[in-house]
Design a protein around this motif. Sequence first.
Motif, PDB file in Angstrom:
ATOM      1  N   ARG A   5      35.069  38.582  59.848  1.00  0.00           N
ATOM      2  CA  ARG A   5      34.260  38.044  60.934  1.00  0.00           C
ATOM      3  C   ARG A   5      32.780  38.252  60.636  1.00  0.00           C
ATOM      4  O   ARG A   5      31.936  37.535  61.146  1.00  0.00           O
ATOM      5  CB  ARG A   5      34.626  38.733  62.249  1.00  0.00           C
ATOM      6  N   ILE A   6      32.484  39.266  59.826  1.00  0.00           N
ATOM      7  CA  ILE A   6      31.105  39.592  59.476  1.00  0.00           C
ATOM      8  C   ILE A   6      30.932  39.355  57.972  1.00  0.00           C
ATOM      9  O   ILE A   6      31.724  39.865  57.175  1.00  0.00           O
ATOM     10  CB  ILE A   6      30.778  41.064  59.804  1.00  0.00           C
ATOM     11  N   LYS A   7      29.922  38.596  57.584  1.00  0.00           N
ATOM     12  CA  LYS A   7      29.704  38.290  56.170  1.00  0.00           C
ATOM     13  C   LYS A   7      28.232  38.494  55.806  1.00  0.00           C
ATOM     14  O   LYS A   7      27.340  38.137  56.578  1.00  0.00           O
ATOM     15  CB  LYS A   7      30.111  36.845  55.862  1.00  0.00           C
ATOM     16  N   LEU A   8      28.006  39.053  54.624  1.00  0.00           N
ATOM     17  CA  LEU A   8      26.642  39.214  54.133  1.00  0.00           C
ATOM     18  C   LEU A   8      26.131  37.881  53.605  1.00  0.00           C
ATOM     19  O   LEU A   8      26.788  37.238  52.790  1.00  0.00           O
ATOM     20  CB  LEU A   8      26.611  40.263  53.025  1.00  0.00           C
ATOM     21  N   THR A  14      15.630  44.020  54.402  1.00  0.00           N
ATOM     22  CA  THR A  14      15.675  42.797  55.208  1.00  0.00           C
ATOM     23  C   THR A  14      17.018  42.135  54.943  1.00  0.00           C
ATOM     24  O   THR A  14      17.323  41.787  53.798  1.00  0.00           O
ATOM     25  CB  THR A  14      14.535  41.835  54.845  1.00  0.00           C
ATOM     26  N   MET A  15      17.804  41.997  55.999  1.00  0.00           N
ATOM     27  CA  MET A  15      19.178  41.537  55.826  1.00  0.00           C
ATOM     28  C   MET A  15      19.476  40.346  56.719  1.00  0.00           C
ATOM     29  O   MET A  15      19.012  40.255  57.859  1.00  0.00           O
ATOM     30  CB  MET A  15      20.155  42.677  56.153  1.00  0.00           C
ATOM     31  N   LYS A  16      20.275  39.446  56.167  1.00  0.00           N
ATOM     32  CA  LYS A  16      20.760  38.302  56.927  1.00  0.00           C
ATOM     33  C   LYS A  16      22.282  38.313  56.855  1.00  0.00           C
ATOM     34  O   LYS A  16      22.847  38.347  55.742  1.00  0.00           O
ATOM     35  CB  LYS A  16      20.203  37.001  56.341  1.00  0.00           C
ATOM     36  N   ILE A  17      22.950  38.337  57.992  1.00  0.00           N
ATOM     37  CA  ILE A  17      24.411  38.316  58.005  1.00  0.00           C
ATOM     38  C   ILE A  17      24.911  37.236  58.954  1.00  0.00           C
ATOM     39  O   ILE A  17      24.198  36.767  59.844  1.00  0.00           O
ATOM     40  CB  ILE A  17      25.018  39.683  58.412  1.00  0.00           C
TER      41      ILE A  17
END
Length: 521
Positions: free
Chosen positions: A398-401, A417-420
């Motif tokens: 359900r959660i993806k990098l 800095t992250m985008k998921i």
Amino acid sequence: MTNTTSASAQKDRVIIFDTTLRDGEQCPGASMTFEEKMTVAALLDEMGVDVIEAGFPMASIGDFESVSEIARRVKHASVCGLSRAALNDIDRCAEAVKHAVRPRIHTFISTSPVHMKYKLQKTPEQVLEMISASVTRARNHVENVEWSAEDGTRTEIDFLCRCVETAIRAGANTINIPDTVGYTTPAEYEALFRTVRERVPNADQAVFSVHCHNDLGMAVANSLAGLAGGARQIECTVNGIGERAGNAALEEVVMAIDTRSDVLPYSTGINTKMLTRASKMVSAVTSFPVQYNKAIVGRNAFAHESGIHQDGMLKNTQTYEIMTPESVGVSKTSLVMGKHSGRHAFKEKLKELGYELGENALNDAFARFKDLADRKKVVYDEDIEALVDRGIAAGNERIKLVSLSIIAGTRGPQRATMKIEVDGEVHTEEAEGNGPVDATFNAIHALVPHEARLELYQVHAVTEGTDAQAEVSVRLEENGKVVTARAADPDTLVASAEAYITALNKMQMKRESINPQSVAI
């Protein structure tokens, strides 16, 4: 595969009863998804396992459904469900395994004084009545019934004999005397089976079974000692996974019998060339790494660094190897793949490493391989195994990098800095931390708020070289629930983020499901 051609070999055929999907899954953090269980069950069946204990149907709806589906899909092995000595448990178990080629109900009850007094709060006579009633009920459903004396090695011998006699009289055709707490020693265990088989008048009507835990490191030795005492079924798990210190390892039991036939005159139906493949698959779906020095399937099982050892190996491999790598499915080849390798060559390499992937999984793995080959000068077998294992374990996310950028170095603060992507929606967050890993995990926590506590963070290189893939293991705990996850990538921080996110996905699945009850035998 070991062949049994003579009458004496057939007489001493050992039944391999695999409980990876039941006892193995009870190992904290080792729970599997429905599809992962199907994949493991199919491999066990292909490998030649005689009995697959698919789960504990009464524990949850999920366990019932997975046992039922495994019973429908497995083509050769007997499929077994575990049941307590309760009539509704047994009925539920019978319903789950009814479509199997050879359905088996495995029912058990505690027989040691400490268990009867404090756990069951039953008298010995009440326990005998429950044994008779539960085995009779199970036999009314299926022909193949196994009965276990939980904590058998700490049970008084006179009472144990009465229990075994009662179970056989009620219709049990397999009798399991487990070392539930890993307490016994080989000499004691062998003597226990000899005594029970000599003293129980109807003992010849049942196959005796061993089920050993590894609390004192003697599970495999005890299992083999049980054979010397007359047992002809060994209950074990791939990689020895299981509660506490684990169970007897299937690969170690099988190769001990295969390698030392001079002192272990038995045979199994296991295709030994599939042992490494099974080990890697179970490690991937449970996210439990195999220790480097693990017997048979460990990374160093056929590695030689000492100059003396290398000199001996060059002159004759038998100087330091008692079995060949090929006999357990290990390839000697290591450096053959690169960015110019095509899809066909990649597919053949996977077969060589013991992987059979469907078309979609193959395409996904090949795409990740090409991406890796563009980033690494040399792609080792271990690199390919890591990326395939990552794909096997990546279901139900359900959660993806999406992306990760890091600012790190001596002049802090470190920043990530992250985008998921969460349920199809993309979110971005920036966070600081005490180092780049801490910043990465802080960003994840900001994007996916949770109460899970990080219990383990571990990094090691998959192969040698400065461009080696980093394999990261993460273990999270939340309200008594524990999950473990792994990920590999040439960028250690990306691998760290992937492992943490995979663990969060597993934790989410645990929150949404009914947790199976833990059953020890």
